[in-house]
Write an enzyme that holds these catalytic residues in place. Structure first.
Site, short mmCIF file in Angstrom:
data_model
loop_
_atom_site.label_atom_id
_atom_site.label_comp_id
_atom_site.label_asym_id
_atom_site.label_seq_id
_atom_site.Cartn_x
_atom_site.Cartn_y
_atom_site.Cartn_z
CG HIS A 2 -8.70 -3.11 -2.48
ND1 HIS A 2 -9.68 -2.39 -3.11
CD2 HIS A 2 -8.42 -2.43 -1.34
CE1 HIS A 2 -9.98 -1.31 -2.39
NE2 HIS A 2 -9.24 -1.32 -1.30
CG ASP B 122 -2.08 0.95 1.08
OD1 ASP B 122 -3.22 0.49 0.95
OD2 ASP B 122 -1.84 2.19 1.08
CD GLN C 269 -14.93 -0.32 -2.28
OE1 GLN C 269 -16.10 -0.46 -1.99
NE2 GLN C 269 -14.35 -1.01 -3.24
CG HIS D 23 -6.89 -2.88 3.16
ND1 HIS D 23 -6.19 -1.72 2.90
CD2 HIS D 23 -8.12 -2.69 2.62
CE1 HIS D 23 -6.97 -0.86 2.25
NE2 HIS D 23 -8.15 -1.43 2.07
CG ASN E 12 -12.50 -0.52 3.98
OD1 ASN E 12 -12.85 -0.88 5.10
ND2 ASN E 12 -11.31 0.02 3.76
CB VAL F 10 -9.50 1.99 -4.86
CG1 VAL F 10 -9.24 1.50 -6.28
CG2 VAL F 10 -8.47 3.05 -4.46
#
Ligand code: AMP
Length: 112
Positions: A98, A29, A92, A100, A85, A94
């Site tokens: 995905h 990240d 969220q 994390h 998220n 993006v």
């Protein structure tokens, strides 16, 4: 439609890529929230977990297996968090699925 992660996949913008195959890409990240903060991203643009269709659910075990591997690789196998998220009100930013992987410190409360 594109996303910042799609641009990373297509090498239009740079990122620290840790792993890649036909289905997923794993990167550090850019704005880490913990000493270990890795993103496991689907190559297919799926907006978030709520939009994940049955035909793409085979990606989930692959993502979690890779999370296990990365946790071990980065030495946080005894304490890490995986989160995704779903939607802006959950944080969220993006809209491209995905997960994390966070670790390397004592992690705080679950609610954010
Ligand atoms: P979320 O807010 O759950 O959608 O997560 C998006 C994550 O992408 C955030 O943790 C950002 O720090 C991260 N991020 C945004 N742009 C980049 C980038 N260019 N390279 C790596 N990570 C990024």
């Amino acid at each position: 439609m594109t996303t910042i992660f799609k641009k990373i996949i297509e090498r239009d913008i740079s990122a620290e890529i840790l792993y890649e195959d036909d289905d997923i890409i794993c990167i550090h990240d850019k704005f880490p929230q913990a000493p270990i903060h890795i993103l496991i991203i689907t190559k297919k643009i799926i907006p978030n977990i709520q939009e994940l269709k049955v035909e793409d659910m085979h990606l989930l075990p692959k993502i979690f297996a890779k999370a296990q591997e990365l946790a071990s690789q980065f030495g946080v196998q005894d304490g890490y968090r995986i989160l995704t998220n779903n939607g802006p009100s959950a944080g969220q930013t993006v809209l491209h699925l995905h997960f994390h992987l966070l670790g390397g410190k004592v992690l705080g409360g679950k609610g954010g």
